[in-house]
Design an enzyme around this catalytic site. Structure first.
Site, PDB file in Angstrom:
ATOM      1  N   HIS A  39      33.751  65.078  25.477  1.00  0.00           N
ATOM      2  CA  HIS A  39      32.091  64.888  25.307  1.00  0.00           C
ATOM      3  C   HIS A  39      31.557  64.303  26.830  1.00  0.00           C
ATOM      4  CE1 HIS A  39      32.337  64.747  21.063  1.00  0.00           C
ATOM      5  NE2 HIS A  39      33.549  63.940  21.111  1.00  0.00           N
ATOM      6  N   ARG A  50      44.907  34.206  46.138  1.00  0.00           N
ATOM      7  CA  ARG A  50      43.641  33.824  45.764  1.00  0.00           C
ATOM      8  C   ARG A  50      42.505  34.126  46.851  1.00  0.00           C
ATOM      9  NH1 ARG A  50      44.252  29.489  42.052  1.00  0.00           N
ATOM     10  NH2 ARG A  50      42.089  28.993  42.726  1.00  0.00           N
ATOM     11  N   LYS A  74      43.093  37.199  43.393  1.00  0.00           N
ATOM     12  CA  LYS A  74      43.924  37.288  41.983  1.00  0.00           C
ATOM     13  C   LYS A  74      43.027  36.127  40.789  1.00  0.00           C
ATOM     14  CE  LYS A  74      48.134  37.460  39.743  1.00  0.00           C
ATOM     15  NZ  LYS A  74      48.022  38.480  39.382  1.00  0.00           N
ATOM     16  N   GLU A 130      43.994  50.658  31.242  1.00  0.00           N
ATOM     17  CA  GLU A 130      44.841  49.731  32.470  1.00  0.00           C
ATOM     18  C   GLU A 130      45.548  50.654  33.403  1.00  0.00           C
ATOM     19  OE1 GLU A 130      44.936  46.919  33.082  1.00  0.00           O
ATOM     20  OE2 GLU A 130      47.283  46.585  34.230  1.00  0.00           O
ATOM     21  N   CYS A 144      39.876  31.770  47.034  1.00  0.00           N
ATOM     22  CA  CYS A 144      40.022  30.802  47.876  1.00  0.00           C
ATOM     23  C   CYS A 144      41.140  29.768  47.226  1.00  0.00           C
ATOM     24  CB  CYS A 144      38.997  29.668  47.931  1.00  0.00           C
ATOM     25  SG  CYS A 144      37.669  30.739  48.919  1.00  0.00           S
ATOM     26  N   TRP A 171      38.240  33.727  50.107  1.00  0.00           N
ATOM     27  CA  TRP A 171      37.961  35.016  49.479  1.00  0.00           C
ATOM     28  C   TRP A 171      36.568  34.727  49.556  1.00  0.00           C
ATOM     29  CZ3 TRP A 171      34.815  36.403  45.276  1.00  0.00           C
ATOM     30  CH2 TRP A 171      34.851  37.599  44.977  1.00  0.00           C
ATOM     31  N   LYS A 202      44.767  49.878  37.436  1.00  0.00           N
ATOM     32  CA  LYS A 202      45.991  49.628  38.244  1.00  0.00           C
ATOM     33  C   LYS A 202      45.852  50.798  39.516  1.00  0.00           C
ATOM     34  CE  LYS A 202      46.720  46.629  37.531  1.00  0.00           C
ATOM     35  NZ  LYS A 202      46.903  45.659  36.768  1.00  0.00           N
ATOM     36  N   ASN A 247      37.170  24.938  47.531  1.00  0.00           N
ATOM     37  CA  ASN A 247      37.244  26.053  46.640  1.00  0.00           C
ATOM     38  C   ASN A 247      36.174  25.900  45.590  1.00  0.00           C
ATOM     39  OD1 ASN A 247      39.301  26.870  44.066  1.00  0.00           O
ATOM     40  ND2 ASN A 247      38.107  28.130  44.774  1.00  0.00           N
ATOM     41  N   GLY A 248      35.329  26.919  45.213  1.00  0.00           N
ATOM     42  CA  GLY A 248      34.184  26.880  44.352  1.00  0.00           C
ATOM     43  C   GLY A 248      32.677  27.316  45.082  1.00  0.00           C
ATOM     44  N   GLU A 287      42.991  50.374  41.907  1.00  0.00           N
ATOM     45  CA  GLU A 287      42.943  49.055  42.539  1.00  0.00           C
ATOM     46  C   GLU A 287      43.509  48.907  43.599  1.00  0.00           C
ATOM     47  OE1 GLU A 287      44.660  46.147  39.747  1.00  0.00           O
ATOM     48  OE2 GLU A 287      43.869  44.538  40.782  1.00  0.00           O
TER      49      GLU A 287
END
Ligand code: F6R
Length: 602
Positions: A500, A27, A597, A477, A2, A73, A481, A99-100, A484
């Site tokens: 394994h 956001r 993000k 990483e 948000c 969001w 990526k 926001n929160g 995502e």
């Protein structure tokens, strides 16, 4: 997670609010809305979807010199028109963006309902305008009502409110970021600076518990008891150009290509004459440290793994912990423990919580972050900035590279300060070769065959990434990526772990990206070759001078360099592979589904 914005000044606010929201979409982008005040009521416009959807629904910009805006969001309730912010009280006199997360919203809602308030959404936020309305009726004063409201709320918030007939914006923060922007004839409030960077670079980072009243020609900041507080302003050194997409199709590609510059900025003045020096960390800063804990999430966690391995090999007791698992995984902590929060945004709730927990056990804290004035930077005992410049694409790219380099340098300083620490035996060579890193990244960007590799492997079933030592974190990483932004299944493994279990999944439909650092990385070579003999196509990612390059189906080569930096060059190749695969699959690269993000909820 948000983004909120508010603007008050002379002239209409709507255009500024909408542009600001576009710059905050990293956001969250589930739904968007604005409310403006023009002397004839508070006008709210909102809908599910991105800011572009809101813009297309607005036939004309509503008039009004003050307003608030929100890009969401979802946490409470799906992304519907009703759940979009701003929310209002029953009659629509008070509009609020938030926001929160309000933890006690259920009981507040029940209480307000019993007093006749009617609710339209599933959100926790909606209780806020109703509370303001209730307390206005009780006290006859909006500022007092906002103050009473925020002291009733449990949880985290950055809020901005406007009220019918009042030339003012009311705002407050606790646990979620809020920045005040000061221009000659207008004021802004936003979750982050890029929201208003086109208009001003003079900012005040509001502190926990601050309450602000903005009027067209003045502003006042008070604490929760109403006592005025002084907050000094800072000048942000980000160029508004940095926040735009420039000539690139996507922010992610722009940010990948920005790495030669961002890395130069990260390094500047910190590694010269064979020594490391950070502007604010004098020699001996870490002399009483006997153990280090890195806490981080996602990509930052992978950068922390990189730094953690280097620190361990410098003889320092080191743990690298997923911030969300801190309580259940931490070893003993005391005043000689340094907890290093690695967080690009400086606002990740899990990371901040881990730092709070560690410091409550006596640890000392250091934030390694990209955002000046972020919560991590302000709450940790010390902060080191990675200086990558604004990163807008949801998938972190340039900030990972800058984090890893900053941590590698920090490792050298910690190892020099801590009694018994062992700075790299070849420190001078290490630091000298670091100066070539920006140029080496440039070479990778100019010559990469990543697009062809992405195209060739596009219809595969699964994508595996393996690496050993520093290459392990790069493999993790690379896989993160890839999944995502392509939405394809991807997994990263330590090279030696393939046999394994995961080998059972290997077929000619599972390309394996083998990240190797060149000299001596036999584990990656052997395990990649074993997988190849089971049919897996192997893409070797590393310097050419390794025999794995001959055994692989394809090479994504990187310039020969010090092994500490080779993994970062391999990572640039993997960033490009993910980007091109996602582009070929026509994914929304900068705004992958369900992600945001800055993850400010636990
Ligand atoms: C992935 C990504 C996330 C973040 C994570 C932590 O591309 O960007 O995994 O790395 O959410 O964010 P920060 O670094 O802001 O704490």
């Amino acid at each position: 997670m948000c983004g909120i914005i508010a603007r008050i000044g002379h002239g209409d606010a709507a255009e500024t609010l909408l542009t600001g929201l576009e710059n905050l979409e990293y956001r969250g982008y589930d739904s968007a809305g604005i409310a403006v005040q023009n002397g004839s009521g508070v006008k709210v416009h909102k809908c599910s979807g991105e800011v572009s959807e809101l813009k297309s629904q607005l036939e004309a910009h509503p008039n009004g010199n003050m307003g608030i805006g929100h890009t969401r969001w979802s946490t409470h309730g799906p992304p519907t028109d009703e759940n979009a912010h701003p929310h209002t009280d029953t009659v629509g006199d008070v509009a609020v963006v938030h926001n929160g997360v309000i933890d006690n919203y259920d009981e507040l809602k029940a209480d307000l309902r019993s007093k006749g308030h009617e609710f339209e959404s599933d959100t926790d936020t909606e209780v806020i305008p109703h509370l303001i309305d209730e307390y206005r009726a009780e006290t006859g004063d909006t500022e007092t009502a906002v103050r009473k409201t925020v002291s009733t709320l449990e949880g985290s918030y950055a809020i901005a409110a406007i009220v019918d007939g009042e030339e003012a914006v009311y705002a407050a923060r606790k646990g979620s970021p809020l920045v005040l922007g000061l221009d000659d004839d207008e004021w802004f409030l936003a979750s982050d600076v890029p929201a208003f960077l086109d208009y001003t670079d003079e900012v005040i980072y509001l502190e926990e518990g601050d309450l602000v009243v903005l009027e067209p020609d003045s502003y006042q900041i008070t604490d929760l008891d109403g006592t005025p507080v002084e907050r000094s302003s800072d000048t942000v050194d980000w160029d508004p150009e940095d926040a735009g997409k420039g000539e690139f199709d996507h922010y992610m590609l722009k940010e990948i290509y920005n790495q030669p510059t961002s890395l130069s900025n990260t390094i500047e003045g910190r590694a010269s004459d064979g020594e490391v020096s950070f502007e604010n960390l004098t020699e001996g800063t870490f002399s009483d440290v006997d153990a280090v804990q890195f806490v981080a999430c996602g990509t930052s966690y992978h950068a922390a793994m990189y730094g953690g391995q280097l620190l361990r090999s410098a003889g320092i007791r080191t743990e690298v912990l997923r911030a969300s698992e801190y309580e259940s995984t931490t070893g003993p902590v005391d005043e000689n423990t340094l907890v290093v929060a690695v967080t690009q945004s400086g606002e990740t709730a899990d990371t901040l919580e881990a730092v709070r927990e560690a410091t409550s056990r006596g640890a000392r804290s250091l934030a390694v972050t990209n955002v000046v004035g972020s919560t991590a930077a302000r709450t940790a005992d010390d902060a080191v900035y990675i200086r990558a410049g604004p990163e807008v694409g949801v998938a972190a790219t340039k900030t990972y590279s800058s984090q890893a380099v900053t941590l590698a340098l920090l490792t050298q300083q910690i190892a020099s300060d801590v009694p018994g620490g062992e700075p790299a035996a070849d420190k001078a060579t290490l630091l000298e070769s670091l100066q070539d890193l920006p140029e080496h990244v440039e070479e990778v960007l100019e010559s990469s065959q990543a697009e062809a590799v992405a195209r060739e492997r596009l219809d595969s079933q699964s994508y595996f990434f393996i690496g050993h030592g520093l290459g392990h974190s790069v493999a993790l990483e690379g896989a993160l990526k890839f999944k995502e932004i392509t939405y394809e299944h991807a997994e990263g493994f330590a090279s030696g772990q393939l046999k394994h279990g995961p080998l059972a999944l290997v077929t000619d439909e599972t390309p394996i990206f083998a990240v190797y650092s060149g000299r001596g990385d036999e584990k990656t070579k052997t395990n990649a070759i074993e997988a190849r003999s089971r049919g897996a196509p192997i893409i070797a990612v590393g310097p050419d001078d390794h025999s794995l390059a001959d055994a692989a189906d394809t090479n994504l080569s990187v310039p020969d360099t010090h092994p500490v930096w080779a993994g970062l060059l391999a990572n640039v190749q993997l960033q490009l592979v993910s980007y091109h695969a996602a582009k070929l699959l026509e994914r929304p690269i900068d705004k992958p589904r369900n992600l945001a993000k800055s993850v400010t909820v636990e």
